[in-house]
Structure formats: C-alpha cells, structure tokens
Design a protein around this motif. Structure first.
Motif, PDB file in Angstrom:
ATOM      1  N   UNK A  19      42.128 152.008   1.596  1.00  0.00           N
ATOM      2  CA  UNK A  19      42.796 151.087   2.505  1.00  0.00           C
ATOM      3  C   UNK A  19      44.212 151.453   2.887  1.00  0.00           C
ATOM      4  N   UNK A  20      44.638 150.799   3.899  1.00  0.00           N
ATOM      5  CA  UNK A  20      46.045 150.792   4.307  1.00  0.00           C
ATOM      6  C   UNK A  20      46.479 149.339   4.269  1.00  0.00           C
ATOM      7  N   UNK A  21      47.722 149.135   3.856  1.00  0.00           N
ATOM      8  CA  UNK A  21      48.200 147.784   3.601  1.00  0.00           C
ATOM      9  C   UNK A  21      49.495 147.505   4.342  1.00  0.00           C
ATOM     10  N   UNK A  22      49.691 146.235   4.710  1.00  0.00           N
ATOM     11  CA  UNK A  22      50.949 145.837   5.332  1.00  0.00           C
ATOM     12  C   UNK A  22      51.998 145.603   4.242  1.00  0.00           C
ATOM     13  N   UNK A  23      53.192 145.233   4.634  1.00  0.00           N
ATOM     14  CA  UNK A  23      54.297 145.044   3.674  1.00  0.00           C
ATOM     15  C   UNK A  23      54.018 143.929   2.674  1.00  0.00           C
ATOM     16  N   UNK A  24      53.158 143.015   3.029  1.00  0.00           N
ATOM     17  CA  UNK A  24      52.813 141.911   2.124  1.00  0.00           C
ATOM     18  C   UNK A  24      51.652 142.263   1.200  1.00  0.00           C
ATOM     19  N   UNK A  37      34.720 161.158  11.722  1.00  0.00           N
ATOM     20  CA  UNK A  37      33.271 161.007  11.702  1.00  0.00           C
ATOM     21  C   UNK A  37      32.776 159.621  11.332  1.00  0.00           C
ATOM     22  N   UNK A  38      33.702 158.694  11.051  1.00  0.00           N
ATOM     23  CA  UNK A  38      33.293 157.364  10.626  1.00  0.00           C
ATOM     24  C   UNK A  38      33.393 156.312  11.703  1.00  0.00           C
ATOM     25  N   UNK A  39      33.459 156.710  12.943  1.00  0.00           N
ATOM     26  CA  UNK A  39      33.574 155.733  14.019  1.00  0.00           C
ATOM     27  C   UNK A  39      34.998 155.681  14.541  1.00  0.00           C
ATOM     28  N   UNK A  43      38.323 149.466   7.801  1.00  0.00           N
ATOM     29  CA  UNK A  43      39.122 148.664   6.889  1.00  0.00           C
ATOM     30  C   UNK A  43      38.665 149.059   5.485  1.00  0.00           C
ATOM     31  N   UNK A  44      39.524 149.768   4.760  1.00  0.00           N
ATOM     32  CA  UNK A  44      39.217 150.229   3.398  1.00  0.00           C
ATOM     33  C   UNK A  44      37.924 151.028   3.327  1.00  0.00           C
ATOM     34  N   UNK A  45      37.702 151.920   4.286  1.00  0.00           N
ATOM     35  CA  UNK A  45      36.506 152.748   4.281  1.00  0.00           C
ATOM     36  C   UNK A  45      35.273 152.092   4.867  1.00  0.00           C
ATOM     37  N   UNK A  46      35.365 150.838   5.196  1.00  0.00           N
ATOM     38  CA  UNK A  46      34.253 150.108   5.809  1.00  0.00           C
ATOM     39  C   UNK A  46      34.447 150.244   7.311  1.00  0.00           C
ATOM     40  N   UNK A  55      32.019 145.607   8.671  1.00  0.00           N
ATOM     41  CA  UNK A  55      33.326 145.863   9.269  1.00  0.00           C
ATOM     42  C   UNK A  55      33.763 144.656  10.102  1.00  0.00           C
ATOM     43  N   UNK A  56      32.863 144.189  10.943  1.00  0.00           N
ATOM     44  CA  UNK A  56      33.169 143.048  11.809  1.00  0.00           C
ATOM     45  C   UNK A  56      33.501 141.804  10.974  1.00  0.00           C
ATOM     46  N   UNK A  57      32.679 141.544   9.964  1.00  0.00           N
ATOM     47  CA  UNK A  57      32.865 140.359   9.122  1.00  0.00           C
ATOM     48  C   UNK A  57      34.188 140.418   8.352  1.00  0.00           C
ATOM     49  N   UNK A  58      34.448 141.528   7.676  1.00  0.00           N
ATOM     50  CA  UNK A  58      35.643 141.624   6.832  1.00  0.00           C
ATOM     51  C   UNK A  58      36.910 141.710   7.669  1.00  0.00           C
ATOM     52  N   UNK A  59      36.871 142.440   8.770  1.00  0.00           N
ATOM     53  CA  UNK A  59      38.073 142.553   9.597  1.00  0.00           C
ATOM     54  C   UNK A  59      38.424 141.233  10.272  1.00  0.00           C
ATOM     55  N   UNK A  60      37.468 140.322  10.402  1.00  0.00           N
ATOM     56  CA  UNK A  60      37.749 139.031  11.030  1.00  0.00           C
ATOM     57  C   UNK A  60      38.286 137.998  10.030  1.00  0.00           C
ATOM     58  N   UNK A  61      38.280 138.336   8.742  1.00  0.00           N
ATOM     59  CA  UNK A  61      38.808 137.416   7.728  1.00  0.00           C
ATOM     60  C   UNK A  61      40.335 137.346   7.798  1.00  0.00           C
TER      61      UNK A  61
END
Length: 185
Positions: A19-24, A37-39, A43-46, A55-61
């Motif tokens: 993953x990559x994370x924001x300052x919080x 090659x992954x699209x 988000x964290x390899x997903x 991807x759609x479900x987790x990124x929308x959380x």
C-alpha cells in the motif's frame, strides 16, 4: 482487528508492503506505473485488473476502513492455498501468493523443492504429491529456496523485458522483507 488471528495480522503486513498511505496513515488508491501489468489503479495490491470487484468495493470505503478490509480480502483470497500448508509457512506463502498468484506461488514452492533435492513437477498445482514433498523438507529451508526461485524468475523477466527492470529493486526488497518477517530472517 483480532490479535488472535496470525494470518490476518500477516495480511496487514502485506497491506503495508503493497500500500501507499496518506499522512494520517490511511490507505490510498493510486495509479499504477506503466508496465506493471496489474491494470490502471490499485489499493494495497488489489488492482482493477485481477481483483476488479474487490478493488471497487474497498476503494469506495472510507479511507480509515480500507486497510483492515484489504487485509481481510488478502487472507480470504489466499486461503485455498495457505490452509493446506504447514503453519510455519502460512504467513510467508500468504504474502507470496498475493504477490504472485496462487499458481505462481506454488510454482516457486515446487522450484524450491527441486532445489532442495525433492523431485517435484512444476505445474503450479498444490496436489497431494506437492504437499507430501513439502512435508519432507525443513520449512525454513523451503522458504529460502522458494525465495531464491522467485528472485531467479524476476531477474529472468527483467532480462527478457527491459520494462520490468524498474521493478527489480522493489521485488528484491519485498522478498527480503518476507523472509525477514516470516521465513528465514
């Protein structure tokens, strides 16, 4: 997150690797580099190519809920392979399988078995013969041999495709981190 579930805790380490994370400290959705090659996004390899629904479900959380949900998905996704293995190898293989897929992880294990002198067909299937072979060797030695097999594969890919060379140092770090935390560190 339950501290009693070692594979969920291990999956959270995979989230940190990927993953990559924001300052919080919240997990970000980010654009993948050309040649990955992954699209287009992950988000964290997903990513949106191999795990589009998740991807759609987790990124929308909400951002603060993404990491734990990503860890849950990683654990669930890798469970068909991981659950068959000796406990000492499970977290190691969970990360490997998420990073390189179930068949890819199995092929690296099979190559590792061959390197340890246990003749095994490299077919990417975790059948009874591969499981029997796994149980014949020292698990830590197998994790080390599996790591070498993955490194050899990654170097070969980079040698044959110059676009892949930019990913080598990150893959080397990933493999070293996996070994240090769960393998032969």
């Amino acid at each position: 997150m339950s501290e009693l579930d070692p594979l969920l805790l291990a999956a959270m380490e995979t989230v940190k690797f990927e993953g990559r994370f924001d300052r919080s400290g919240n997990l970000l959705v980010y654009k993948l580099p050309a040649g990955d090659g992954g699209g287009d996004y992950e988000i964290a390899g997903i990513n949106d190519k191999y795990h589009p629904e998740q991807f759609k479900r987790i990124s929308s959380l909400p951002a603060e809920e993404r990491a734990e949900e990503a860890a849950r998905y990683i654990k669930e996704y890798t469970s068909p392979l991981v659950s068959k293995l000796p406990q000492v190898m499970q977290a190691f293989v969970q990360d490997l399988a998420f990073n390189r897929g179930m068949s890819g992880a199995t092929k690296f294990i099979q190559r590792g078995l061959n390197a340890l002198g246990v003749k095994t067909v490299i077919d990417g299937k975790i059948g009874p013969k591969t499981l029997e072979a796994i149980n014949k060797v020292n698990s830590r030695a197998l994790m080390q041999a599996t790591s070498h097999a993955q490194l050899d594969y990654e170097y070969e890919l980079a040698y044959n495709n110059s676009d892949r060379k930019k990913f080598i140092s990150g893959l080397e770090n990933r493999i070293r981190n996996r070994q240090a935390i769960w393998g032969v560190g």
